[in-house]
Design a protein around this motif. Structure first.
Motif, mmCIF file in Angstrom:
data_model
loop_
_atom_site.group_PDB
_atom_site.id
_atom_site.type_symbol
_atom_site.label_atom_id
_atom_site.label_comp_id
_atom_site.label_asym_id
_atom_site.label_seq_id
_atom_site.Cartn_x
_atom_site.Cartn_y
_atom_site.Cartn_z
ATOM 1 N N ALA A 240 0.814 -1.217 0.000
ATOM 2 C CA ALA A 240 0.000 0.000 0.000
ATOM 3 C C ALA A 240 0.846 1.265 0.000
ATOM 4 O O ALA A 240 0.430 2.306 -0.521
ATOM 5 C CB ALA A 240 -0.934 -0.006 1.208
ATOM 6 N N LYS A 241 2.047 1.202 0.564
ATOM 7 C CA LYS A 241 2.884 2.394 0.671
ATOM 8 C C LYS A 241 3.738 2.635 -0.568
ATOM 9 O O LYS A 241 4.344 3.693 -0.705
ATOM 10 C CB LYS A 241 3.787 2.280 1.908
ATOM 11 C CG LYS A 241 3.029 2.302 3.232
ATOM 12 C CD LYS A 241 3.990 2.254 4.413
ATOM 13 C CE LYS A 241 3.231 2.304 5.731
ATOM 14 N NZ LYS A 241 4.152 2.258 6.896
ATOM 15 N N LYS A 242 3.797 1.666 -1.460
ATOM 16 C CA LYS A 242 4.635 1.827 -2.658
ATOM 17 C C LYS A 242 3.804 2.411 -3.780
ATOM 18 O O LYS A 242 2.825 1.817 -4.223
ATOM 19 C CB LYS A 242 5.226 0.476 -3.101
ATOM 20 C CG LYS A 242 6.102 0.601 -4.336
ATOM 21 C CD LYS A 242 7.385 1.328 -4.017
ATOM 22 C CE LYS A 242 8.138 1.692 -5.290
ATOM 23 N NZ LYS A 242 7.715 2.979 -5.857
ATOM 24 N N VAL A 243 4.196 3.590 -4.246
ATOM 25 C CA VAL A 243 3.472 4.284 -5.316
ATOM 26 C C VAL A 243 4.122 3.971 -6.650
ATOM 27 O O VAL A 243 5.342 4.054 -6.795
ATOM 28 C CB VAL A 243 3.484 5.809 -5.069
ATOM 29 C CG1 VAL A 243 2.825 6.542 -6.238
ATOM 30 C CG2 VAL A 243 2.780 6.141 -3.761
ATOM 31 N N TRP A 244 3.309 3.598 -7.632
ATOM 32 C CA TRP A 244 3.766 3.421 -9.004
ATOM 33 C C TRP A 244 3.033 4.463 -9.850
ATOM 34 O O TRP A 244 1.809 4.422 -9.962
ATOM 35 C CB TRP A 244 3.471 2.014 -9.512
ATOM 36 C CG TRP A 244 4.088 0.927 -8.692
ATOM 37 C CD1 TRP A 244 3.478 0.170 -7.744
ATOM 38 C CD2 TRP A 244 5.449 0.487 -8.735
ATOM 39 N NE1 TRP A 244 4.371 -0.727 -7.190
ATOM 40 C CE2 TRP A 244 5.592 -0.550 -7.789
ATOM 41 C CE3 TRP A 244 6.567 0.864 -9.495
ATOM 42 C CZ2 TRP A 244 6.801 -1.219 -7.572
ATOM 43 C CZ3 TRP A 244 7.768 0.196 -9.271
ATOM 44 C CH2 TRP A 244 7.881 -0.822 -8.334
ATOM 45 N N ASN A 245 3.766 5.370 -10.418
ATOM 46 C CA ASN A 245 3.149 6.516 -11.082
ATOM 47 C C ASN A 245 3.415 6.493 -12.586
ATOM 48 O O ASN A 245 4.548 6.246 -13.013
ATOM 49 C CB ASN A 245 3.691 7.813 -10.480
ATOM 50 C CG ASN A 245 2.920 9.022 -10.964
ATOM 51 O OD1 ASN A 245 1.708 8.969 -11.145
ATOM 52 N ND2 ASN A 245 3.619 10.121 -11.176
ATOM 53 N N PHE A 246 2.382 6.760 -13.377
ATOM 54 C CA PHE A 246 2.516 6.822 -14.840
ATOM 55 C C PHE A 246 1.293 7.537 -15.392
ATOM 56 O O PHE A 246 0.349 7.838 -14.652
ATOM 57 C CB PHE A 246 2.656 5.418 -15.438
ATOM 58 C CG PHE A 246 1.600 4.432 -14.995
ATOM 59 C CD1 PHE A 246 0.388 4.314 -15.671
ATOM 60 C CD2 PHE A 246 1.811 3.613 -13.901
ATOM 61 C CE1 PHE A 246 -0.581 3.407 -15.269
ATOM 62 C CE2 PHE A 246 0.850 2.701 -13.477
ATOM 63 C CZ PHE A 246 -0.346 2.595 -14.173
ATOM 64 N N THR A 247 1.307 7.805 -16.684
ATOM 65 C CA THR A 247 0.170 8.452 -17.343
ATOM 66 C C THR A 247 -0.325 7.569 -18.476
ATOM 67 O O THR A 247 0.475 7.119 -19.316
ATOM 68 C CB THR A 247 0.568 9.826 -17.911
ATOM 69 O OG1 THR A 247 0.807 10.718 -16.823
ATOM 70 C CG2 THR A 247 -0.542 10.408 -18.771
ATOM 71 N N ILE A 248 -1.627 7.318 -18.507
ATOM 72 C CA ILE A 248 -2.256 6.597 -19.615
ATOM 73 C C ILE A 248 -2.968 7.611 -20.494
ATOM 74 O O ILE A 248 -3.874 8.314 -20.051
ATOM 75 C CB ILE A 248 -3.237 5.528 -19.104
ATOM 76 C CG1 ILE A 248 -2.469 4.414 -18.377
ATOM 77 C CG2 ILE A 248 -4.049 4.943 -20.256
ATOM 78 C CD1 ILE A 248 -3.341 3.310 -17.845
ATOM 79 N N GLY A 249 -2.529 7.698 -21.724
ATOM 80 C CA GLY A 249 -3.079 8.646 -22.682
ATOM 81 C C GLY A 249 -2.128 8.753 -23.854
ATOM 82 O O GLY A 249 -0.987 8.279 -23.796
#
Length: 473
Positions: free
Chosen positions: A67-76
């Motif tokens: 829960a504490k690990k953030v995976w960030n990206f953009t779909i578009g």
């Protein structure tokens, strides 16, 4: 439904996919190419108005056990070109030979010299701003397209004292009005650049948007591939509540390091290392209080990189660190009268290594799930060593105090889940980025990284894609 057929079918439209198509068309301009994008096209104006890069929340597209690990990206359309901060340092030559030089991780199936012309081509396409001084540590075959951004007073002191380690940053944020983009406004709002100064799909790939042989089809979620006998025959995707099928000669998988392995797993293309080793760098923030030196007088959000702790024999035992000298006030200005700008905000980024325990799997309903227990002990030792050594690095400055401001949630660099290499036993794709078992399937993006260098990955993704396209086309 009429059967559709293309020369090349591309999944995703981020850095890896766009630069592959760019490179492929330069050699085969008549090729008919379809790009299938799960998201929509969100213009620069739309992103500013909505204060977001995409209507799709990344965390809604996968699950995780951490829960504490953030995976960030953009779909578009454009993928990470929308949300990135446009930092474009190259990887260090040692990053490509970690096993042979330091006995850790895996060597890449290519070296810095082989990738250098593609680095240069990608920098030219992005109109990168940088200093020739960077060539002292990252050798170059030609000049940067744009001059470097203005350095801060802090950078001037560091550069004079450590010319072998401290360099103006290379960045795809314009430093002068060129390539159809205004110069950076230094407002530190790079994910939603208010003046459109950074390189994006919208301002940088007009040629693909207008190319008669390229179709970018949106709202198309690729679920899996049909394949047999080591060959993909079709991509299956969902659009408008229906399932569609498109055939092709060559297939390029560039979703991201979470969704690309998920598509392969749903397809039954089950190389034992598919999804294994997902990771990113580990970052933390420092605030350096200064005695009598004003900062925040630079020309962009990050003005310089310091390589003092990046490379050396110590990498046999612990991770290297890259120090970013920022030109912003993430922790506020100083409160003492007349000393508001006497500080230097730093971001320190430490490399991590792929671990087999961290992986992408499929949940019962086919949604990708990221299992990530922890970062490597190698990275943890690197974190501690960088904290121990930072005072020595900053000796040229009149330092009053160094405050630790906490770990960063994410570096937004998801990588390593479909590693490249010459040996099928230790990699999923080969040196050309072709799948070892499926020979008309190319994988692009940071998922192919065999190790986790602590520089920003986007430029290296672009260069690798240009190289793959050149070798395949």
């Amino acid at each position: 439904m009429v059967q559709e057929h293309f020369d090349v079918v591309v999944v995703g439209s981020g850095f890896g996919s766009l630069f592959f198509v760019e490179g492929y068309l330069s050699r085969r301009p008549a090729a008919k190419i379809l790009m299938l994008e799960r998201g929509t096209f969100n213009s620069h104006a739309w992103q500013l108005e909505q204060n977001r890069n995409s209507p799709i929340v990344p965390s809604s597209t996968f699950r995780t056990d951490a829960a504490k690990k953030v995976w960030n990206f953009t779909i578009g359309v454009g993928g990470g070109t929308n949300c990135w901060y446009a930092q474009t340092p190259r990887f260090h030559p040692s990053d490509f030979r970690m096993r042979s030089q330091y006995g850790v991780a895996q060597d890449w199936p290519l070296d810095y010299d082989e990738l250098e012309p593609y680095y240069f081509a990608a920098e030219t396409k992005m109109s990168v701003a940088g200093s020739p001084e960077m060539g002292e540590i990252l050798p170059r075959s030609g000049p940067f397209p744009q001059p470097p951004h203005k350095q801060t007073a802090v950078d001037a002191i560091m550069r004079k004292a450590q010319p072998q380690f401290h360099f103006p940053i290379a960045t795809a944020r314009a430093s002068v009005a060129d390539a159809g983009r205004p110069p950076c406004c230094a407002s530190a709002q790079c994910n939603l650049c208010p003046v459109n100064a950074k390189f994006t799909f919208e301002n940088g790939f007009t040629n693909l948007r207008q190319h008669p042989n390229v179709e970018i089809r949106t709202d198309c979620e690729v679920t899996h591939f049909d394949h047999a006998g080591g060959t993909v025959s079709a991509a299956i995707y969902k659009k408008g509540g229906a399932e569609h099928r498109v055939t092709g000669e060559l297939f390029v998988l560039g979703a991201n390091a979470i969704h690309s392995p998920a598509i392969l797993l749903r397809s039954g293309i089950d190389h034992p290392l598919t999804g294994v080793g997902i990771h990113e760098q580990v970052g933390y923030q420092l605030e350096v209080l200064l005695d009598g030196v004003d900062s925040l007088d630079g020309g962009t959000i990050t003005t310089a990189l310091n390589y003092s702790l990046y490379d050396g024999p110590f990498r046999k035992d612990y991770a290297g660190a890259l120090i970013y000298f920022d030109n912003r006030w993430p922790h506020g200005l100083r409160k003492e009268y007349g000393r508001w700008r006497q500080f230097a905000p730093l971001v320190v980024v430490v490399e991590d290594l792929p671990q087999d325990s961290n992986r992408v799997v499929l949940d019962d309903d086919g949604m990708p799930k990221v299992l990530h227990a922890d970062v490597s002990d190698y990275a943890k030792r690197g974190l501690q060593e960088s904290l121990t050594n930072i005072k020595k690095v900053l000796e040229p400055l009149p330092v009053e105090r160094i405050d630790f401001k906490g770990m960063r949630d994410t570096e937004s660099h998801i990588q390593g889940s479909l590693r490249m290499g010459n040996d099928r036993a230790s990699s999923v794709i080969d040196a050309k980025q072709i799948h070892h078992d499926v020979r008309n399937l190319v994988v692009v993006g940071s998922s192919v990284f065999p190790s986790g260098p602590n520089s920003n990955p986007s430029l290296s993704v672009a260069a690798l894609s240009l190289r793959s396209a050149a070798l395949i086309a």
